[in-house]
Design a protein around this motif. Structure first.
Motif, PDB file in Angstrom:
ATOM      1  N   THR A  39      45.213  24.780  39.648  1.00 50.38           N
ATOM      2  CA  THR A  39      45.609  26.100  39.135  1.00 50.38           C
ATOM      3  C   THR A  39      44.389  26.789  38.527  1.00 50.38           C
ATOM      4  OG1 THR A  39      47.798  25.225  38.618  1.00 50.38           O
ATOM      5  CG2 THR A  39      47.178  27.289  37.558  1.00 50.38           C
ATOM      6  N   TYR A  97      48.665  28.364  33.853  1.00 50.21           N
ATOM      7  CA  TYR A  97      47.623  27.392  33.498  1.00 50.21           C
ATOM      8  C   TYR A  97      47.826  26.853  32.080  1.00 50.21           C
ATOM      9  CZ  TYR A  97      43.100  25.142  33.054  1.00 50.21           C
ATOM     10  OH  TYR A  97      42.111  24.216  32.866  1.00 50.21           O
ATOM     11  N   ASP A 139      45.376  31.966  35.885  1.00 52.04           N
ATOM     12  CA  ASP A 139      46.809  32.002  36.245  1.00 52.04           C
ATOM     13  C   ASP A 139      47.661  31.917  34.979  1.00 52.04           C
ATOM     14  OD1 ASP A 139      49.493  30.832  37.032  1.00 52.04           O
ATOM     15  OD2 ASP A 139      48.608  31.076  39.027  1.00 52.04           O
TER      16      ASP A 139
END
Length: 117
Positions: A35, A42, A39
């Motif tokens: 990830t 995350y 993001d």
């Protein structure tokens, strides 16, 4: 229903959630690595990984404590099952050896009538 499962003891089923729990850190770590830090998930994955790591550590500590208690109980049971005469003789020899530096069985420092033939 699988016939093989009928042969398994209950304890094998009770351990399954714990075994699964120990797999989650690896899964979350892989997800976190895949990830991007930008993001939105995350940070949630990082928090989840920290929490599951803490939980797995707690489970491992509890298991170690349980194992230690089980060992103490096992030793206690073994002591209770010892022949009391042999245990008394062993303790007497240990105390005598500590005080005099010799074993009772050697006959050193023991009155003749108390010595073993």
């Amino acid at each position: 229903k699988k016939p093989a499962l009928k042969q398994e003891p209950l304890s094998s089923f009770l351990i399954m959630p714990i075994q699964r729990l120990c797999k989650y850190p690896l899964l979350l770590k892989n997800l976190l690595d895949a990830t991007p830090p930008t993001d939105g998930d995350y940070q949630k994955l990082a928090v989840a990984l920290d929490r599951i790591d803490a939980l797995v550590s707690e489970v491992n500590e509890q298991k170690a404590t349980f194992d230690s208690h089980a060992k103490v109980l096992e030793l206690h049971e073994r002591v209770l099952n010892l022949d009391r005469f042999k245990l008394g003789r062993f303790l007497l020899e240990a105390v005598f050896h500590e005080a005099v530096g010799e074993h009772i069985g050697d006959g050193v420092g023991v009155p003749k009538e108390a010595q073993r033939p």
